[in-house]
Design a protein around this motif. Structure first.
Motif, PDB file in Angstrom:
ATOM      1  N   ASP A 149       0.829  -1.209   0.000  1.00  0.00           N
ATOM      2  CA  ASP A 149       0.000   0.000   0.000  1.00  0.00           C
ATOM      3  C   ASP A 149       0.861   1.255   0.000  1.00  0.00           C
ATOM      4  O   ASP A 149       0.555   2.231  -0.706  1.00  0.00           O
ATOM      5  CB  ASP A 149      -0.938   0.008   1.212  1.00  0.00           C
ATOM      6  CG  ASP A 149      -2.060  -1.020   1.098  1.00  0.00           C
ATOM      7  OD1 ASP A 149      -2.309  -1.499  -0.028  1.00  0.00           O
ATOM      8  OD2 ASP A 149      -2.663  -1.335   2.142  1.00  0.00           O
ATOM      9  N   ARG A 150       1.934   1.261   0.803  1.00  0.00           N
ATOM     10  CA  ARG A 150       2.830   2.420   0.833  1.00  0.00           C
ATOM     11  C   ARG A 150       3.472   2.646  -0.527  1.00  0.00           C
ATOM     12  O   ARG A 150       3.559   3.780  -1.012  1.00  0.00           O
ATOM     13  CB  ARG A 150       3.911   2.241   1.915  1.00  0.00           C
ATOM     14  CG  ARG A 150       3.377   2.386   3.333  1.00  0.00           C
ATOM     15  CD  ARG A 150       4.498   2.482   4.351  1.00  0.00           C
ATOM     16  NE  ARG A 150       5.357   1.309   4.396  1.00  0.00           N
ATOM     17  CZ  ARG A 150       5.153   0.252   5.185  1.00  0.00           C
ATOM     18  NH1 ARG A 150       4.115   0.227   5.995  1.00  0.00           N
ATOM     19  NH2 ARG A 150       5.985  -0.760   5.160  1.00  0.00           N
ATOM     20  N   LYS A 151       3.923   1.580  -1.165  1.00  0.00           N
ATOM     21  CA  LYS A 151       4.524   1.693  -2.506  1.00  0.00           C
ATOM     22  C   LYS A 151       3.490   2.193  -3.509  1.00  0.00           C
ATOM     23  O   LYS A 151       3.799   3.036  -4.357  1.00  0.00           O
ATOM     24  CB  LYS A 151       5.085   0.342  -2.967  1.00  0.00           C
ATOM     25  CG  LYS A 151       6.340  -0.086  -2.257  1.00  0.00           C
ATOM     26  CD  LYS A 151       7.509   0.747  -2.716  1.00  0.00           C
ATOM     27  CE  LYS A 151       8.777   0.212  -2.062  1.00  0.00           C
ATOM     28  NZ  LYS A 151       9.910   1.047  -2.349  1.00  0.00           N
ATOM     29  N   ASP A 153       0.851   4.044  -2.937  1.00  0.00           N
ATOM     30  CA  ASP A 153       0.622   5.465  -2.676  1.00  0.00           C
ATOM     31  C   ASP A 153       1.750   6.310  -3.261  1.00  0.00           C
ATOM     32  O   ASP A 153       1.506   7.361  -3.862  1.00  0.00           O
ATOM     33  CB  ASP A 153       0.487   5.723  -1.172  1.00  0.00           C
ATOM     34  CG  ASP A 153      -0.806   5.188  -0.595  1.00  0.00           C
ATOM     35  OD1 ASP A 153      -1.743   4.901  -1.384  1.00  0.00           O
ATOM     36  OD2 ASP A 153      -0.880   5.054   0.650  1.00  0.00           O
ATOM     37  N   LYS A 154       2.968   5.859  -3.076  1.00  0.00           N
ATOM     38  CA  LYS A 154       4.129   6.587  -3.598  1.00  0.00           C
ATOM     39  C   LYS A 154       4.072   6.652  -5.118  1.00  0.00           C
ATOM     40  O   LYS A 154       4.313   7.700  -5.724  1.00  0.00           O
ATOM     41  CB  LYS A 154       5.411   5.899  -3.122  1.00  0.00           C
ATOM     42  CG  LYS A 154       6.663   6.663  -3.401  1.00  0.00           C
ATOM     43  CD  LYS A 154       7.871   5.946  -2.786  1.00  0.00           C
ATOM     44  CE  LYS A 154       9.152   6.702  -3.062  1.00  0.00           C
ATOM     45  NZ  LYS A 154      10.309   6.024  -2.477  1.00  0.00           N
ATOM     46  N   VAL A 155       3.745   5.539  -5.756  1.00  0.00           N
ATOM     47  CA  VAL A 155       3.643   5.501  -7.219  1.00  0.00           C
ATOM     48  C   VAL A 155       2.517   6.419  -7.683  1.00  0.00           C
ATOM     49  O   VAL A 155       2.669   7.158  -8.674  1.00  0.00           O
ATOM     50  CB  VAL A 155       3.436   4.045  -7.715  1.00  0.00           C
ATOM     51  CG1 VAL A 155       3.015   4.011  -9.167  1.00  0.00           C
ATOM     52  CG2 VAL A 155       4.691   3.233  -7.484  1.00  0.00           C
ATOM     53  N   ASN A 156       1.383   6.399  -6.967  1.00  0.00           N
ATOM     54  CA  ASN A 156       0.262   7.279  -7.334  1.00  0.00           C
ATOM     55  C   ASN A 156       0.657   8.747  -7.228  1.00  0.00           C
ATOM     56  O   ASN A 156       0.313   9.548  -8.113  1.00  0.00           O
ATOM     57  CB  ASN A 156      -0.958   7.008  -6.455  1.00  0.00           C
ATOM     58  CG  ASN A 156      -1.752   5.803  -6.904  1.00  0.00           C
ATOM     59  OD1 ASN A 156      -1.670   5.411  -8.065  1.00  0.00           O
ATOM     60  ND2 ASN A 156      -2.506   5.216  -5.995  1.00  0.00           N
ATOM     61  N   ARG A 157       1.351   9.122  -6.157  1.00  0.00           N
ATOM     62  CA  ARG A 157       1.799  10.504  -6.003  1.00  0.00           C
ATOM     63  C   ARG A 157       2.720  10.905  -7.145  1.00  0.00           C
ATOM     64  O   ARG A 157       2.582  11.988  -7.723  1.00  0.00           O
ATOM     65  CB  ARG A 157       2.506  10.699  -4.656  1.00  0.00           C
ATOM     66  CG  ARG A 157       1.550  10.797  -3.479  1.00  0.00           C
ATOM     67  CD  ARG A 157       2.231  11.304  -2.212  1.00  0.00           C
ATOM     68  NE  ARG A 157       3.429  10.573  -1.831  1.00  0.00           N
ATOM     69  CZ  ARG A 157       3.456   9.479  -1.085  1.00  0.00           C
ATOM     70  NH1 ARG A 157       2.323   8.972  -0.632  1.00  0.00           N
ATOM     71  NH2 ARG A 157       4.604   8.904  -0.792  1.00  0.00           N
ATOM     72  N   LYS A 158       3.678  10.037  -7.472  1.00  0.00           N
ATOM     73  CA  LYS A 158       4.606  10.336  -8.567  1.00  0.00           C
ATOM     74  C   LYS A 158       3.869  10.413  -9.902  1.00  0.00           C
ATOM     75  O   LYS A 158       4.178  11.259 -10.739  1.00  0.00           O
ATOM     76  CB  LYS A 158       5.723   9.292  -8.635  1.00  0.00           C
ATOM     77  CG  LYS A 158       6.748   9.451  -7.534  1.00  0.00           C
ATOM     78  CD  LYS A 158       7.893   8.488  -7.716  1.00  0.00           C
ATOM     79  CE  LYS A 158       8.943   8.711  -6.636  1.00  0.00           C
ATOM     80  NZ  LYS A 158      10.121   7.886  -6.848  1.00  0.00           N
ATOM     81  N   LYS A 161       2.010  13.687 -10.012  1.00  0.00           N
ATOM     82  CA  LYS A 161       2.985  14.759 -10.212  1.00  0.00           C
ATOM     83  C   LYS A 161       3.447  14.780 -11.672  1.00  0.00           C
ATOM     84  O   LYS A 161       3.534  15.847 -12.299  1.00  0.00           O
ATOM     85  CB  LYS A 161       4.172  14.547  -9.273  1.00  0.00           C
ATOM     86  CG  LYS A 161       5.097  15.709  -9.147  1.00  0.00           C
ATOM     87  CD  LYS A 161       6.148  15.418  -8.080  1.00  0.00           C
ATOM     88  CE  LYS A 161       7.076  16.590  -7.890  1.00  0.00           C
ATOM     89  NZ  LYS A 161       8.095  16.318  -6.877  1.00  0.00           N
TER      90      LYS A 161
END
Length: 178
Positions: A149-151, A153-158, A161
């Protein structure tokens, strides 16, 4: 705590090891204790087993005395040394059943053999202070899910962006053509 567990296991299994050695070296005495149990259980097991295997099953109480004695010595050694504690405790529990079913002490009570059987059954659940394999697997699965889930979220943010950046460039390019 490890030293305390070792001494506790050694004290518990010492009774079984001593009794097992006695059953191996003096099978006549041991045969008296296991005879009534084996007389009842062996015929039942022989009916369940295939023909070739049922013929190989011993019927002599002296042989069963030696078998139970070997189980007690092996189980006691495994449990004491901490090598296969749960399997060793299982051997002790199985070997304690005939004694628990037939033994009577001076007062006519079978409390001691039943207590030892109960302790051996509890010892089969000994995990040396560590949780079970299924619990650890479940915790690892949950932790892997959280990490995923953390990964994500990070991919979604990137990705958001990068999408904003691409949209800005697109808008800038459109303005330059007008």
């Amino acid at each position: 705590m490890a030293l305390l567990r070792f001494f506790g296991r050694a004290l518990f299994s010492s009774y079984f090891v001593a009794d097992g050695v006695g059953m191996i070296t003096s099978p006549d005495k041991g045969a008296e204790r296991v005879e009534t149990t084996t007389d009842r259980i062996v015929p039942l097991v022989q009916r369940v087993l295939p023909e070739g295997a049922s013929d190989a099953l011993p019927e002599d109480p002296k042989t069963w005395s030696r078998i139970f004695g070997c189980m007690q010595v092996a189980g006691g050694a495994l449990y004491t040394l901490g090598l296969g504690r749960r399997f060793g405790a299982l051997l002790l529990a199985i070997s304690a059943v005939p004694k628990a079913l037939n033994a009577r002490d001076e007062e006519g009570s079978s409390l001691v053999p039943l207590s030892l059987l109960g302790a051996a059954i509890v010892a089969t659940r000994d995990r040396n202070g560590k949780p079970s394999l299924s619990w650890r697997a479940e915790q690892a699965r949950k932790e892997a899910g959280k990490a995923l889930d953390r990964k994500a979220d990070k991919v979604n943010r990137k990705a958001k962006k990068a999408a904003k950046k691409a949209e800005k460039k697109l808008n800038k390019t459109r303005k330059s053509f007008k």
